[in-house]
Each structure stands twice: as structure tokens, then as C-alpha cells.
Design a protein around this motif. Structure first.
Motif, short mmCIF file in Angstrom:
data_model
loop_
_atom_site.label_atom_id
_atom_site.label_comp_id
_atom_site.label_asym_id
_atom_site.label_seq_id
_atom_site.Cartn_x
_atom_site.Cartn_y
_atom_site.Cartn_z
N LEU A 237 7.36 34.22 15.55
CA LEU A 237 6.10 33.84 14.92
C LEU A 237 5.92 34.47 13.55
O LEU A 237 6.44 35.56 13.29
CB LEU A 237 4.92 34.26 15.81
CG LEU A 237 4.79 33.66 17.21
CD1 LEU A 237 3.62 34.30 17.93
CD2 LEU A 237 4.62 32.15 17.14
N ILE A 238 5.15 33.79 12.72
CA ILE A 238 4.65 34.35 11.47
C ILE A 238 3.15 34.12 11.42
O ILE A 238 2.66 33.04 11.76
CB ILE A 238 5.29 33.68 10.23
CG1 ILE A 238 6.81 33.84 10.22
CG2 ILE A 238 4.71 34.27 8.93
CD1 ILE A 238 7.50 33.14 9.06
N VAL A 239 2.42 35.15 11.00
CA VAL A 239 0.98 35.00 10.75
C VAL A 239 0.78 34.86 9.24
O VAL A 239 1.24 35.70 8.46
CB VAL A 239 0.18 36.20 11.28
CG1 VAL A 239 -1.31 36.03 10.97
CG2 VAL A 239 0.39 36.36 12.78
N TYR A 256 -8.49 40.60 -3.18
CA TYR A 256 -8.78 39.28 -3.78
C TYR A 256 -7.88 38.99 -4.98
O TYR A 256 -7.25 37.92 -5.06
CB TYR A 256 -10.25 39.20 -4.17
CG TYR A 256 -10.67 37.84 -4.66
CD1 TYR A 256 -11.07 36.85 -3.77
CD2 TYR A 256 -10.66 37.53 -6.03
CE1 TYR A 256 -11.46 35.59 -4.20
CE2 TYR A 256 -11.03 36.27 -6.48
CZ TYR A 256 -11.44 35.31 -5.56
OH TYR A 256 -11.81 34.06 -6.01
N ASN A 257 -7.82 39.90 -5.93
CA ASN A 257 -7.05 39.65 -7.17
C ASN A 257 -5.56 39.52 -6.89
O ASN A 257 -4.87 38.70 -7.50
CB ASN A 257 -7.31 40.76 -8.18
CG ASN A 257 -8.71 40.68 -8.77
OD1 ASN A 257 -9.29 39.59 -8.88
ND2 ASN A 257 -9.27 41.82 -9.15
N LYS A 258 -5.07 40.33 -5.97
CA LYS A 258 -3.64 40.26 -5.62
C LYS A 258 -3.31 38.90 -5.01
O LYS A 258 -2.31 38.26 -5.36
CB LYS A 258 -3.27 41.38 -4.65
CG LYS A 258 -1.80 41.39 -4.23
CD LYS A 258 -1.53 42.47 -3.22
CE LYS A 258 -1.47 43.82 -3.88
NZ LYS A 258 -0.27 44.00 -4.71
N ILE A 259 -4.15 38.45 -4.10
CA ILE A 259 -3.91 37.17 -3.42
C ILE A 259 -4.13 36.00 -4.38
O ILE A 259 -3.42 34.99 -4.30
CB ILE A 259 -4.81 37.07 -2.18
CG1 ILE A 259 -4.31 38.06 -1.12
CG2 ILE A 259 -4.84 35.65 -1.61
CD1 ILE A 259 -5.22 38.28 0.04
N LEU A 266 0.00 29.09 1.82
CA LEU A 266 -0.02 29.94 3.01
C LEU A 266 0.82 31.17 2.71
O LEU A 266 2.02 31.07 2.43
CB LEU A 266 0.54 29.20 4.23
CG LEU A 266 -0.28 28.03 4.77
CD1 LEU A 266 0.45 27.37 5.94
CD2 LEU A 266 -1.67 28.48 5.21
N ILE A 267 0.20 32.34 2.77
CA ILE A 267 0.88 33.59 2.41
C ILE A 267 1.33 34.30 3.68
O ILE A 267 0.50 34.67 4.53
CB ILE A 267 -0.07 34.50 1.60
CG1 ILE A 267 -0.53 33.78 0.33
CG2 ILE A 267 0.62 35.82 1.26
CD1 ILE A 267 -1.63 34.51 -0.42
#
Length: 384
Positions: A237-239, A256-259, A266-267
Motif C-alpha cells: 500500500l501507499i498512502v 502548506y508552502n512545501k506541498i 497525489l503526493i
């Protein structure tokens, strides 16, 4: 009694018939290890037309056609019949000598001691007589070790009884774990199975985690082979984090800024390999990107699989190895602290034994292995 060799199909029909059956003593595990250079052997003991002892042995050629043999979490037998153990040991010695074996390693799936989640003893199986008997047969016990040592399998494990309601499982968690799960549920996290399209993302998470813990990662082919050999009893699995929903709803979040600067919709955050057998769901391998741990995907991963294991009506969920050192601040304490948060207990296994068949070549192997292991640790440290 009669020592027997079995083919793969014969072993497969019998492998789940023992109380200490486990996924390491299966034809699937043997097939998986074949891709890393190990060869599978299926042997047992028959009495009155019944197989009363069974073992998957895997062997690897080392040098000068000499091989190391290993019974992963084996043998499959009751272990309270010393006559069977003595007979099987004598016959295996002859068998592995025929194939150039210099040593047989075993680490039986036998509980030595059960402890509560804080490490305090709550029950003991009193296996000292078994340990002494194996020693008298010629096995060398590698000790009641603490920490992540050179043993092939972990000697300490953290597990959870899940034959109760989900609400009761949640109640038994500590406050930090419940809070982390609630936080994970607030974020737009999505759990997906690993396939050929996202196996690279899975591998990168595992590589990152192995670098962080100073250990070598497995190949991408190895992870693919797990699903191929175990079929429906293996789950990879991956979340993920849904970037669009996150940016819409969590503008004040510290990540927030990093994402926002990530390109993916989908990260990938956290990943795991799970294998289940007759009684246990096993958390076998796992990893999480350290920088994204505040999103608590690692908690969602475990909780999703606890629910999956309950759906399969399995009585136990095994979080996998811990160091066995319960002192706050000790090395790898964080791994234990994470697993302990879910509630449950600690199992201390009986440990690893070496049955030496050729002392000269074993001495050479022992020295060479320790040199190799030390160099490997140095290379990992330098790479990190």
C-alpha cells in the motif's frame, strides 16, 4: 520415524497444519528468496503415515561449493517432543552435508516471554528446558539479545489482539495515537494498492526510510515478487495526500508552502508491505517520508490494515520488530513508541540457533560475515 524430502506441492498442502505455522515457512517465502540467490529445500518427518515435523530450508552457496542453510522461523512441529527434534536434527545434518552445508540456522516461531506494552513481563512460557535441550543436541544459542543485532529475524515483536470491536481497539490506544489518527482522518489522505504504475513511488519511500535508518533497501523486483508469490495474502500500500483538497482546506498548515510547490496531484507519503497467514497480519516492511510525518499518514496506514485484518477475521495484528530496549531515549525507541501507541503487547521470541556441521568452514564464514557486515554498515553511513 522416517526422514522425508517433499516436493513443492506436497509441502504446500501441509504447511498450514501446525500450530506454529507462519508465512516464513511457506512455499511462497521460498519462491521469494529464490530471486535473491537462495535455493529451497522441503523436508520433514513421517510417523505412522502422518507428517509430524516439517521445514522449509533455504540454502545459499558461499564459497568453494560450501553453503549456509536456514530454516526461517522453523521448524514446524510442537517442539515439546524431544525425540522428534533429536531425530530431525540428526537427519538434517546428513542432508545438508550432502549439499555442502556448513551450518544450519534456525529461529523458531516460539514465544519465550510475553510482556505488556511497557515491556514488563506478564507471562513466561518457561522455554529454558527447550533451549538447553537444543544446546545438548549441538545447537549454539545466539543469546537473549536486545537491540537490532545480526540475527536474521527480529527477536522482539509488538502485536495487537484484534478479536474485539474496533471501538474497543481505539479505546486501548494511548491519547497520542488517538489524536494522531484523528488528525490523519482530517487530512485528505487516500490509500491505494501498489501496482506497476506506482511501484517506483513505493520504492522511493522505502529507499528514503532505509537511508534514514542506516540499512540497505531491497530491489524493486523483490517487492514485485512479494505480490507474485503470496498473491492475495500480500498487500502493498501507499498512502497519498490529495494536493488539491489539501491546498483548499489547510491554508494555515505548516506544510502548506512545501506541498504547494509539489507537481503531483497525489503526493505519496507512507508505504507498507503486509503479509497474512493463519493467525497474524504481519507488517513486514514499511516507510514514511520524514518531512511529511506531521500529516500522520503512517497512522492511517496501520489503522487501515488493522481494519482489513479484522475483515479477514484474523485474531492478531503484528506490527513487526522492535529493539526490546524499553528505556526512554534508547536507540530506535521511536519505533517502539509508535507501535506501543496502538495498545497491545510485546512478544519476546526464543532466539536464533546455529547448528554447525563443518567447524573449519564455519569459522571462515563467521569471520568473513562479520567483516562484510561491518563494511556494509560503514558504506551505509558514508552513503547517508
Amino acid at each position: 520415524m522416517e526422514f522425508i524430502e517433499l516436493n513443492k506441492k506436497q509441502f504446500q498442502r501441509l504447511q498450514d497444519n501446525f500450530s506454529n505455522s507462519n508465512y516464513c515457512q511457506t512455499t511462497a517465502w521460498g519462491d521469494l528468496k529464490n530471486i535473491t540467490g537462495w535455493k529451497s529445500h522441503y523436508v520433514g518427518v513421517m510417523k505412522d503415515n502422518s507428517v509430524i515435523c516439517l521445514a522449509l530450508l533455504i540454502s545459499k552457496c558461499l564459497f568453494l561449493k560450501k553453503s549456509i542453510f536456514y530454516a526461517p522461523r522453523g521448524f514446524l512441529t510442537t517442539y515439546n517432543n524431544y525425540e522428534i527434534l533429536e531425530f530431525f536434527t540428526k537427519e538434517i545434518k546428513k542432508y545438508i552435508k550432502k549439499y555442502g552445508g556448513i551450518v544450519l540456522k534456525i529461529d523458531p516461531f516460539i514465544e519465550y516471554c510475553k510482556r505488556n506494552k511497557d515491556g514488563r513481563i506478564i507471562s513466561s512460557q518457561n522455554k529454558s528446558n527447550l533451549v538447553n535441550f537444543l544446546k545438548n543436541l549441538g545447537y549454539h544459542h545466539n543469546g537473549f539479545t536486545v537491540g537490532y543485532t545480526k540475527e536474521i529475524q527480529y527477536r522482539w515483536s509488538f502485536y495487537l489482539k484484534i478479536d474485539k470491536s474496533l471501538d474497543d481497539i481505539i479505546v486501548d490506544m494511548d491519547k497520542r495515537c488517538r489524536r494522531s489518527l484523528k488528525k490523519a482522518q482530517n487530512y485528505p489522505l487516500i490509500t491505494k494498492e501498489v501496482n506497476r504504475q506506482n511501484i517506483e513511488e513505493f520504492k522511493k519511500i522505502m529507499e528514503h526510510t532505509c537511508k534514514r535508518h542506516n540499512c540497505f533497501d531491497r530491489t524493486i523486483e523483490y517487492y514485485q515478487k512479494i505480490k507474485e508469490t503470496f498473491n492475495d495474502t500480500a498487500v502493498l500500500l501507499i498512502v497519498y495526500l490529495d494536493k488539491e483538497k489539501y491546498l483548499s482546506d489547510f491554508k494555515e498548515d505548516k506544510l502548506y508552502n512545501k506541498i504547494k510547490n509539489r507537481n503531483e496531484k497525489l503526493i505519496p507519503l507512507s508505504a507498507g508491505v503486509f503479509i497474512y497467514d493463519k493467525y497474524y497480519m504481519h507488517y513486514v516492511y514499511g516507510g514514511t517520508y520524514k518531512e511529511y510525518m506531521p500529516l500522520m499518514a503512517q497512522y492511517k496506514l496501520q489503522f487501515d490494515m488493522i481494519k482489513y485484518a479484522k475483515d479477514k477475521k484474523l485474531p492478531f495484528y503484528d506490527f513487526g520488530g522492535i529493539s526490546g530496549n524499553f528505556v526512554l531515549g534508547s536507540k530506535d525507541y521511536g519505533v517502539y513508541e509508535f507501535k506501543r501507541g496502538f495498545g497491545g503487547n510485546v512478544i519476546e521470541y526464543i532466539g536464533e540457533f546455529d547448528f554447525v556441521v563443518n567447524r573449519l568452514f564455519y569459522s571462515i564464514y563467521y569471520v568473513a560475515f562479520n567483516i562484510y557486515r561491518n563494511l556494509k554498515n560503514i558504506l551505509v553511513t558514508l552513503k547517508k
